[in-house]
Design a protein around this motif. Sequence first.
Motif, PDB file in Angstrom:
ATOM      1  N   LYS A 104       0.912  -1.259   0.007  1.00  0.00           N
ATOM      2  CA  LYS A 104      -0.116   0.025   0.057  1.00  0.00           C
ATOM      3  C   LYS A 104       1.017   1.438  -0.182  1.00  0.00           C
ATOM      4  N   ILE A 105       0.606   2.327  -0.730  1.00  0.00           N
ATOM      5  CA  ILE A 105       1.341   3.465  -0.860  1.00  0.00           C
ATOM      6  C   ILE A 105       0.868   4.411   0.458  1.00  0.00           C
ATOM      7  N   THR A 106       2.216   4.629   0.943  1.00  0.00           N
ATOM      8  CA  THR A 106       1.980   5.141   2.178  1.00  0.00           C
ATOM      9  C   THR A 106       2.786   6.811   2.358  1.00  0.00           C
ATOM     10  N   LYS A 107       3.349   6.903   1.145  1.00  0.00           N
ATOM     11  CA  LYS A 107       4.112   8.223   1.139  1.00  0.00           C
ATOM     12  C   LYS A 107       4.723   8.344   0.045  1.00  0.00           C
ATOM     13  N   VAL A 108       4.579   9.556  -0.445  1.00  0.00           N
ATOM     14  CA  VAL A 108       5.253  10.007  -1.917  1.00  0.00           C
ATOM     15  C   VAL A 108       6.022  11.126  -1.682  1.00  0.00           C
ATOM     16  N   GLN A 109       7.390  10.965  -1.859  1.00  0.00           N
ATOM     17  CA  GLN A 109       8.507  12.095  -1.834  1.00  0.00           C
ATOM     18  C   GLN A 109       8.818  12.645  -3.293  1.00  0.00           C
ATOM     19  N   ALA A 110       8.784  14.235  -3.412  1.00  0.00           N
ATOM     20  CA  ALA A 110       9.289  14.392  -4.738  1.00  0.00           C
ATOM     21  C   ALA A 110      10.976  14.852  -4.505  1.00  0.00           C
ATOM     22  N   LEU A 111      11.605  14.071  -5.291  1.00  0.00           N
ATOM     23  CA  LEU A 111      12.945  14.388  -5.096  1.00  0.00           C
ATOM     24  C   LEU A 111      13.367  15.374  -6.204  1.00  0.00           C
ATOM     25  N   GLN A 112      12.813  15.455  -7.367  1.00  0.00           N
ATOM     26  CA  GLN A 112      13.127  16.556  -8.230  1.00  0.00           C
ATOM     27  C   GLN A 112      11.621  17.121  -8.697  1.00  0.00           C
ATOM     28  N   LEU A 113      11.759  18.361  -8.782  1.00  0.00           N
ATOM     29  CA  LEU A 113      10.826  19.205  -9.374  1.00  0.00           C
ATOM     30  C   LEU A 113      11.276  20.637 -10.070  1.00  0.00           C
ATOM     31  N   PRO A 114      10.588  20.893 -11.211  1.00  0.00           N
ATOM     32  CA  PRO A 114      11.074  22.134 -11.705  1.00  0.00           C
ATOM     33  C   PRO A 114      11.270  23.041 -10.856  1.00  0.00           C
ATOM     34  N   SER A 115      12.480  23.965 -10.959  1.00  0.00           N
ATOM     35  CA  SER A 115      12.523  25.019 -10.043  1.00  0.00           C
ATOM     36  C   SER A 115      13.522  26.180 -10.622  1.00  0.00           C
ATOM     37  N   GLY A 116      13.226  26.620 -12.118  1.00  0.00           N
ATOM     38  CA  GLY A 116      14.033  27.392 -12.587  1.00  0.00           C
ATOM     39  C   GLY A 116      13.769  28.840 -12.367  1.00  0.00           C
ATOM     40  N   ASN A 117      12.313  28.930 -11.563  1.00  0.00           N
ATOM     41  CA  ASN A 117      12.046  30.330 -11.474  1.00  0.00           C
ATOM     42  C   ASN A 117      11.227  30.456 -10.068  1.00  0.00           C
ATOM     43  N   ARG A 118      10.699  31.535  -9.855  1.00  0.00           N
ATOM     44  CA  ARG A 118       9.564  31.633  -8.679  1.00  0.00           C
ATOM     45  C   ARG A 118       8.236  31.120  -9.223  1.00  0.00           C
ATOM     46  N   ARG A 119       7.916  31.021 -10.171  1.00  0.00           N
ATOM     47  CA  ARG A 119       6.607  30.521 -10.971  1.00  0.00           C
ATOM     48  C   ARG A 119       6.699  29.110 -10.838  1.00  0.00           C
ATOM     49  N   ASP A 120       7.721  28.357 -11.135  1.00  0.00           N
ATOM     50  CA  ASP A 120       7.672  26.925 -10.833  1.00  0.00           C
ATOM     51  C   ASP A 120       7.524  26.550  -9.483  1.00  0.00           C
ATOM     52  N   LEU A 121       8.034  27.309  -8.461  1.00  0.00           N
ATOM     53  CA  LEU A 121       7.777  26.952  -7.039  1.00  0.00           C
ATOM     54  C   LEU A 121       6.351  27.056  -6.688  1.00  0.00           C
ATOM     55  N   GLU A 122       5.669  28.247  -7.309  1.00  0.00           N
ATOM     56  CA  GLU A 122       4.292  28.430  -7.002  1.00  0.00           C
ATOM     57  C   GLU A 122       3.595  27.277  -7.518  1.00  0.00           C
ATOM     58  N   ILE A 123       3.779  26.965  -8.724  1.00  0.00           N
ATOM     59  CA  ILE A 123       2.964  25.693  -9.153  1.00  0.00           C
ATOM     60  C   ILE A 123       3.307  24.340  -8.547  1.00  0.00           C
ATOM     61  N   ASN A 124       4.559  24.230  -7.959  1.00  0.00           N
ATOM     62  CA  ASN A 124       4.837  22.940  -7.421  1.00  0.00           C
ATOM     63  C   ASN A 124       4.163  23.089  -6.042  1.00  0.00           C
ATOM     64  N   ASN A 125       4.144  24.372  -5.272  1.00  0.00           N
ATOM     65  CA  ASN A 125       3.375  24.199  -4.100  1.00  0.00           C
ATOM     66  C   ASN A 125       2.015  24.082  -4.177  1.00  0.00           C
ATOM     67  N   PHE A 126       1.320  24.466  -5.252  1.00  0.00           N
ATOM     68  CA  PHE A 126      -0.107  24.383  -5.319  1.00  0.00           C
ATOM     69  C   PHE A 126      -0.582  22.983  -5.941  1.00  0.00           C
ATOM     70  N   ALA A 127       0.237  22.206  -6.859  1.00  0.00           N
ATOM     71  CA  ALA A 127      -0.049  21.209  -7.562  1.00  0.00           C
ATOM     72  C   ALA A 127       0.444  19.886  -6.643  1.00  0.00           C
ATOM     73  N   VAL A 128       1.642  19.789  -6.182  1.00  0.00           N
ATOM     74  CA  VAL A 128       2.120  18.807  -5.604  1.00  0.00           C
ATOM     75  C   VAL A 128       1.478  17.861  -4.453  1.00  0.00           C
ATOM     76  N   PRO A 129       0.827  18.956  -3.443  1.00  0.00           N
ATOM     77  CA  PRO A 129      -0.046  18.317  -2.456  1.00  0.00           C
ATOM     78  C   PRO A 129      -1.161  17.596  -2.960  1.00  0.00           C
ATOM     79  N   GLN A 130      -1.738  18.112  -3.987  1.00  0.00           N
ATOM     80  CA  GLN A 130      -3.021  17.576  -4.643  1.00  0.00           C
ATOM     81  C   GLN A 130      -2.610  16.287  -5.360  1.00  0.00           C
ATOM     82  N   LEU A 131      -1.625  16.173  -5.852  1.00  0.00           N
ATOM     83  CA  LEU A 131      -1.140  15.120  -6.603  1.00  0.00           C
ATOM     84  C   LEU A 131      -0.787  13.944  -5.697  1.00  0.00           C
ATOM     85  N   TYR A 132      -0.167  14.417  -4.601  1.00  0.00           N
ATOM     86  CA  TYR A 132       0.030  13.538  -3.281  1.00  0.00           C
ATOM     87  C   TYR A 132      -1.301  12.919  -2.686  1.00  0.00           C
ATOM     88  N   GLN A 133      -2.212  13.844  -2.565  1.00  0.00           N
ATOM     89  CA  GLN A 133      -3.516  13.281  -2.199  1.00  0.00           C
ATOM     90  C   GLN A 133      -4.226  12.325  -2.922  1.00  0.00           C
TER      91      GLN A 133
END
Length: 169
Positions: A104-133
């Motif tokens: 059973k999947i109990t945890k997912v951790q992002a090891l690499q995500l796009p981080s070239g600029n501030r917008r990438d970080l905004e997208i990651n902070n918005f999208a990754v928790p949703q993808l995790y859930q």
Amino acid sequence: MKRAILTIVGTVAGLVLLLSFKTHSAPSTASAGATLGTGSGTDSGGAAPAPSDSSGASAGTGSGTKTGGGSGRTSKSTTRTVTGSTIDTRWGPVQVQVTLKDGKITKVQALQLPSGNRRDLEINNFAVPQLYQETLSAQSAQIDAVSGATYTSQGYIQSLQSALDKAGK
């Protein structure tokens, strides 16, 4: 005469807009290091933990714990951590690591995500928790992409599927 002036003004305005256009900077290969257990949508900004296997293959932690009652029956509980493939997206690499307990999947951790600029970080902070859930709910890589984060979502899903394939799930 008025047409000539309007044409010149329009051309100059268009040229100014064209010259002031800023393109997206080249994607960075830096790790985002976001642990996705809290769902708070914040990024620690630190370095990602190194995978336990440098080849990127599955790293089974096989911690067997025996539990038993008075009947003498024992069951084995195993926990495995598997690293998915690095997926190169338009804005940068995406890689996830999955922890499975008894399949059973109990945890997912992002090891690499796009981080070239501030917008990438905004997208990651918005999208990754949703993808995790979504991943925890579906218990598979058959999840919906997040609107506004299509490339990150696709990379996340592909890396997740490769990790699950390596784990035999």
